[in-house]
Design a protein around this motif. Structure first.
Motif, PDB file in Angstrom:
ATOM      1  N   GLU A 232      -1.996  -3.521   8.442  1.00  0.00           N
ATOM      2  CA  GLU A 232      -1.205  -2.725   7.939  1.00  0.00           C
ATOM      3  C   GLU A 232       0.476  -2.937   8.528  1.00  0.00           C
ATOM      4  O   GLU A 232       0.152  -2.929   9.853  1.00  0.00           O
ATOM      5  CB  GLU A 232      -1.549  -1.798   7.654  1.00  0.00           C
TER       6      GLU A 232
ATOM      7  N   SER B  75       4.751  -0.450   2.815  1.00  0.00           N
ATOM      8  CA  SER B  75       4.031  -1.322   4.288  1.00  0.00           C
ATOM      9  C   SER B  75       2.950  -1.914   3.743  1.00  0.00           C
ATOM     10  O   SER B  75       2.745  -2.073   2.182  1.00  0.00           O
ATOM     11  CB  SER B  75       2.574   0.379   4.370  1.00  0.00           C
TER      12      SER B  75
ATOM     13  N   THR C 153       0.762  -1.341   0.061  1.00  0.00           N
ATOM     14  CA  THR C 153      -0.145   0.016   0.201  1.00  0.00           C
ATOM     15  C   THR C 153       0.215   1.104   0.264  1.00  0.00           C
ATOM     16  O   THR C 153       0.319   2.219  -0.764  1.00  0.00           O
ATOM     17  CB  THR C 153      -0.905  -0.038   1.195  1.00  0.00           C
TER      18      THR C 153
ATOM     19  N   GLU D  41       0.082  -4.186   3.300  1.00  0.00           N
ATOM     20  CA  GLU D  41      -2.005  -4.590   4.396  1.00  0.00           C
ATOM     21  C   GLU D  41      -2.205  -5.899   4.128  1.00  0.00           C
ATOM     22  O   GLU D  41      -1.985  -6.386   2.649  1.00  0.00           O
ATOM     23  CB  GLU D  41      -3.080  -3.597   3.109  1.00  0.00           C
TER      24      GLU D  41
ATOM     25  N   ASP E 275       4.743  -2.355   8.587  1.00  0.00           N
ATOM     26  CA  ASP E 275       6.055  -1.698   7.471  1.00  0.00           C
ATOM     27  C   ASP E 275       6.911  -2.772   7.767  1.00  0.00           C
ATOM     28  O   ASP E 275       7.165  -3.335   8.585  1.00  0.00           O
ATOM     29  CB  ASP E 275       6.308  -0.518   8.469  1.00  0.00           C
TER      30      ASP E 275
END
Length: 204
Positions: free
Chosen positions: A109, A100, A92, A102, A111
């Motif tokens: 979400e 990032s 995303t 999802e 990282d």
């Protein structure tokens, strides 16, 4: 003119470098987090495995060649693709060093730090697999390992055979029991005849 030729040559070079990184539309592996996919091997071509799933659709996976050799995979082999150790999702947000993702299954979400290899081919919207060591790999680039792929167990057949054997054993025991019960019957006792003692003559 030379300037225009240089631009065209540069464009061709960029296109030539970019093509290998394009997603292969057939690599729809659908590695769902925490799920198992069962099916039968339709074909094995190098490191590419085509699988007819129990749901009736066809999935294509890349597999580590050592795994194909170890499991002796061939057309007709029944296998299980186990995604329980993996996470999957969609990119995303993307920077040169981070992404990032999802995650599927409403996992939110997260990282991740990208490896140099991932940085070269990831794009927004790509479906990816996150490995246990937190590597982010585009789904169509991920190769199944020995932890992700195994042969299906055929224990059902032996279980059925065992049940039949138990039923046969039980039936045999019943018959034996009935036979033993019948032979154990005792005829009613007949009183033995009593011998009469000879009369004793009197001494008078």
């Amino acid at each position: 003119m030379k300037w225009l030729t240089g631009i065209l040559a540069s464009s061709a070079l960029v296109v030539g470098v970019s093509l290998p990184a394009l997603s292969n539309p057939e690599m729809t592996s659908a590695l769902s987090s925490g799920k198992e996919i069962r099916g039968q091997v339709e074909s094995v071509d190098g490191s590419v495995l085509k699988l007819k799933t129990s749901a009736g659709d066809t999935q294509v996976y890349r597999v580590d060649p050592t795994v194909i050799s170890a499991l002796k995979l061939e057309t007709g082999s029944n296998v299980v693709v186990d995604g329980s150790r993996l996470q999957s999702g969609v990119v995303t947000y993307l920077t040169p060093n981070n992404a990032s993702i999802e995650l599927d299954g409403n996992a939110g979400e997260k990282d991740y730090i990208l490896t140099p290899v991932s940085r070269r081919y990831l794009s927004l919207g790509d479906r990816v697999v996150v490995t246990p060591d937190l590597r982010v790999v585009r789904e169509d680039h991920y190769k199944l390992t020995a932890s992700d792929l195994r042969l299906q167990s055929v224990a059902v057949a032996s279980s059925s055979s065992s049940s039949m054997s138990t039923a046969s054993s039980s039936s045999s025991s019943t018959v034996t029991s009935q036979t033993n019960t019948g032979s154990a019957e005792v005829a009613p006792a007949v009183p033995a005849p009593v011998e009469e003692s000879p009369a004793v003559k009197g001494l008078w």
